[in-house]
Structures are given as structure tokens and as C-alpha cells.
Scaffold this motif. Structure first.
Motif, mmCIF file in Angstrom:
data_model
loop_
_atom_site.group_PDB
_atom_site.id
_atom_site.type_symbol
_atom_site.label_atom_id
_atom_site.label_comp_id
_atom_site.label_asym_id
_atom_site.label_seq_id
_atom_site.Cartn_x
_atom_site.Cartn_y
_atom_site.Cartn_z
ATOM 1 N N VAL A 1 0.848 -1.197 0.000
ATOM 2 C CA VAL A 1 0.000 0.000 0.000
ATOM 3 C C VAL A 1 0.882 1.246 0.000
ATOM 4 C CG1 VAL A 1 -1.946 -1.137 1.147
ATOM 5 C CG2 VAL A 1 -0.184 -0.063 2.524
ATOM 6 N N PRO A 2 0.397 2.318 -0.619
ATOM 7 C CA PRO A 2 1.203 3.540 -0.652
ATOM 8 C C PRO A 2 1.272 4.197 0.724
ATOM 9 C CG PRO A 2 -0.926 3.901 -1.705
ATOM 10 C CD PRO A 2 -0.859 2.449 -1.332
ATOM 11 N N PRO A 3 2.303 4.994 0.957
ATOM 12 C CA PRO A 3 2.379 5.731 2.226
ATOM 13 C C PRO A 3 1.271 6.770 2.280
ATOM 14 C CG PRO A 3 4.200 6.314 0.787
ATOM 15 C CD PRO A 3 3.438 5.240 0.095
ATOM 16 N N ASP A 4 0.977 7.211 3.489
ATOM 17 C CA ASP A 4 -0.131 8.144 3.689
ATOM 18 C C ASP A 4 0.212 9.596 3.381
ATOM 19 O OD1 ASP A 4 -1.819 6.092 4.566
ATOM 20 O OD2 ASP A 4 -0.958 6.203 6.571
ATOM 21 N N ALA A 5 1.467 9.967 3.532
ATOM 22 C CA ALA A 5 1.840 11.379 3.402
ATOM 23 C C ALA A 5 2.731 11.595 2.177
ATOM 24 C CB ALA A 5 2.571 11.844 4.666
ATOM 25 N N PRO A 6 2.570 12.714 1.507
ATOM 26 C CA PRO A 6 3.467 13.035 0.386
ATOM 27 C C PRO A 6 4.922 13.059 0.873
ATOM 28 C CG PRO A 6 1.603 14.536 0.430
ATOM 29 C CD PRO A 6 1.540 13.734 1.701
ATOM 30 N N GLY A 7 5.800 12.489 0.076
ATOM 31 C CA GLY A 7 7.221 12.446 0.426
ATOM 32 C C GLY A 7 7.608 11.286 1.316
ATOM 33 N N ALA A 8 6.624 10.578 1.877
ATOM 34 C CA ALA A 8 6.907 9.433 2.749
ATOM 35 C C ALA A 8 7.198 8.191 1.905
ATOM 36 C CB ALA A 8 5.724 9.175 3.679
ATOM 37 N N ARG A 9 7.853 7.223 2.510
ATOM 38 C CA ARG A 9 8.140 5.952 1.847
ATOM 39 C C ARG A 9 7.692 4.808 2.750
ATOM 40 N NH1 ARG A 9 14.291 6.762 -0.439
ATOM 41 N NH2 ARG A 9 13.812 8.583 -1.708
ATOM 42 N N ARG A 10 7.275 3.746 2.132
ATOM 43 C CA ARG A 10 6.945 2.519 2.851
ATOM 44 C C ARG A 10 7.785 1.415 2.211
ATOM 45 N NH1 ARG A 10 1.026 2.126 3.771
ATOM 46 N NH2 ARG A 10 1.542 3.157 5.695
ATOM 47 N N PHE A 11 8.609 0.742 3.001
ATOM 48 C CA PHE A 11 9.537 -0.254 2.475
ATOM 49 C C PHE A 11 8.983 -1.669 2.642
ATOM 50 C CE2 PHE A 11 12.177 3.412 3.207
ATOM 51 C CZ PHE A 11 13.039 3.393 2.118
ATOM 52 N N TYR A 12 9.273 -2.498 1.650
ATOM 53 C CA TYR A 12 8.864 -3.897 1.659
ATOM 54 C C TYR A 12 10.047 -4.822 1.405
ATOM 55 C CZ TYR A 12 4.185 -1.997 1.581
ATOM 56 O OH TYR A 12 3.053 -1.313 1.907
ATOM 57 N N SER A 13 11.245 -4.323 1.535
ATOM 58 C CA SER A 13 12.462 -5.084 1.211
ATOM 59 C C SER A 13 12.608 -6.354 2.037
ATOM 60 C CB SER A 13 13.696 -4.210 1.399
ATOM 61 O OG SER A 13 13.592 -3.040 0.631
ATOM 62 N N ASP A 14 12.135 -6.349 3.272
ATOM 63 C CA ASP A 14 12.264 -7.533 4.131
ATOM 64 C C ASP A 14 11.602 -8.764 3.523
ATOM 65 O OD1 ASP A 14 13.638 -5.998 5.921
ATOM 66 O OD2 ASP A 14 12.026 -5.892 7.405
ATOM 67 N N ALA A 15 10.588 -8.560 2.690
ATOM 68 C CA ALA A 15 9.896 -9.696 2.069
ATOM 69 C C ALA A 15 10.822 -10.491 1.158
ATOM 70 C CB ALA A 15 8.689 -9.206 1.280
ATOM 71 N N PHE A 16 11.913 -9.851 0.697
ATOM 72 C CA PHE A 16 12.812 -10.517 -0.240
ATOM 73 C C PHE A 16 14.119 -10.982 0.402
ATOM 74 C CE2 PHE A 16 9.937 -7.913 -2.683
ATOM 75 C CZ PHE A 16 9.501 -8.827 -3.624
ATOM 76 N N ALA A 17 14.219 -10.860 1.706
ATOM 77 C CA ALA A 17 15.425 -11.311 2.416
ATOM 78 C C ALA A 17 15.491 -12.836 2.412
ATOM 79 C CB ALA A 17 15.411 -10.792 3.849
ATOM 80 N N GLY A 18 16.687 -13.363 2.414
ATOM 81 C CA GLY A 18 16.861 -14.808 2.513
ATOM 82 C C GLY A 18 16.742 -15.563 1.209
ATOM 83 N N ALA A 19 16.816 -14.888 0.073
ATOM 84 C CA ALA A 19 16.766 -15.589 -1.218
ATOM 85 C C ALA A 19 18.005 -16.454 -1.372
ATOM 86 C CB ALA A 19 16.670 -14.581 -2.350
ATOM 87 N N PRO A 20 17.883 -17.594 -2.056
ATOM 88 C CA PRO A 20 19.063 -18.446 -2.264
ATOM 89 C C PRO A 20 20.207 -17.671 -2.906
ATOM 90 C CG PRO A 20 17.073 -19.596 -2.928
ATOM 91 C CD PRO A 20 16.676 -18.173 -2.632
ATOM 92 N N ALA A 21 21.429 -18.032 -2.550
ATOM 93 C CA ALA A 21 22.617 -17.301 -2.999
ATOM 94 C C ALA A 21 22.802 -17.326 -4.503
ATOM 95 C CB ALA A 21 23.856 -17.875 -2.315
#
Length: 190
Positions: A41-61
Motif C-alpha cells: 500500500v502507498p504511504p499516507d503522506a506526500p514524500g513518505a516511503r513505505r519499504f517492503y524489502s524484508d519480504a525478499f530477504a533470505g533468497a538463495p545465494a
């Protein structure tokens, strides 16, 4: 190149179902979806960021990030599905580019790792939200409603391990949710 595994399994319908199990497509519910992944989902405020990078942690080498754009023909409710997929080693993210709304269906795994249709959940997601499926989650492939659409798809690929597994299942019929169903509040949107 990624290998694909295809397996057929006749799965029982849900208890009490008629000829085929039905899955009502409900409004997005972050808490109900949490065991399977997360909504983007998008962040609520202009200029804000919401990160989802943790969802991709641990991928095979031996994998690399891959981004592609797909074009999906639309479906009209109600309709039956007979195949699902999962990616055992990588999360998969769909971000709508030109989509009004789309269907998200997830199934838990039984103790043997096979899809369990008795625990299936379905959602109708607006084109203003994306979805991330956690690694190993059985899910319906990209399925748009109303009109054809496109998604940006990101995931890790090209490892030595097979990461596309498709499964034929007993039909599940996707239907619109009853009109009195209310959207559950998503605290991530605060």
C-alpha cells in the motif's frame, strides 16, 4: 534457467460444499493475509516511503532479482480455477500498472506440503494496492477482473533450485463476497 515442476493432485472439496468448493472474494484484510504475505500500500503522506524489502530477504545465494511486466486477460466472476502455483525459494511481488481490480487467492500447505483447499482465502484487491506472496505460498496466478491489465512482477530467479511449481487442483469457484461484508481495518495504512 528456472525449472518448472508440474504435479496433479485431486484435492477434496471443502466440507459441506456442493459440487465444487466456493471461495468468496472479500475486501483486502491485512491480518487475514499476513500468514501468506502482505499487501503493498502507498504511504499516507506526500514524500513518505513505505519499504517492503524484508519480504525478499533470505533468497538463495545463486539467484538474482528479476523484474518483468505481464499482460493478463480478464476474468468475470463467478469462475472456476483448477490450477495454482508456488515459488518455494522466493517471494513474488505484483504491483498493478493498469488494473482496476484483481483476484488474490491463497491456500495453506497441509503437513505434506500440498495445497489445502479447506483453508483457502480469496480477496478482491483494488488496482491501487500490490501484493507480495511469501516464499512457498500456494496462490492463484495473476488474475484481473473487469478488463485486461498489466503488473510489474518482481522476484528472485535463475537459481539451481526449481522455483516454479504448478499444481492442478479440484475446481474452486470464485464468487463475489456478500454485499454486507465490511473491509477490515489495515493498521499499516495508518
Amino acid at each position: 534457467m528456472t525449472r518448472q515442476i508440474r504435479k496433479s493432485a485431486a484435492l477434496p472439496d471443502r466440507p459441506g460444499a456442493g459440487h465444487a468448493a466456493t471461495i468468496p472474494l472479500l475486501p483486502p484484510d491485512a491480518a487475514a493475509f499476513a500468514p501468506f504475505g502482505q499487501f503493498v500500500v502507498p504511504p499516507d503522506a506526500p514524500g513518505a516511503r513505505r519499504f517492503y524489502s524484508d519480504a525478499f530477504a533470505g533468497a538463495p545465494a545463486d539467484t538474482v532479482p528479476v523484474i518483468h511486466v505481464n499482460h493478463v486477460h480478464h476474468r468475470v466472476l463467478p469462475f472456476a480455477i483448477g490450477q495454482i502455483e508456488r515459488h518455494p525459494h522466493a517471494a513474488q511481488c505484483f504491483v498493478p500498472l493498469d488494473v482496476l481490480r484483481y483476484a488474490v487467492v491463497v491456500l495453506p500447505s497441509d503437513p505434506n506440503g500440498d495445497p489445502d483447499p479447506a483453508g483457502a482465502l480469496g480477496f478482491v484487491v483494488p488496482g491501487t494496492m500490490g501484493v507480495i506472496y511469501a516464499p512457498g505460498v500456494w496462490h492463484l496466478g495473476a488474475t484481473v477482473l473487469d478488463r485486461d491489465g498489466s503488473f510489474v512482477v518482481t522476484m528472485w530467479r535463475d537459481g539451481a533450485q526449481a522455483d516454479d511449481e504448478f499444481r492442478d487442483i479440484s475446481p474452486l469457484t470464485l464468487i463475489a463476497a456478500p454485499p454486507n461484508r465490511k473491509t477490515v481495518h489495515d493498521p499499516a495504512q495508518d
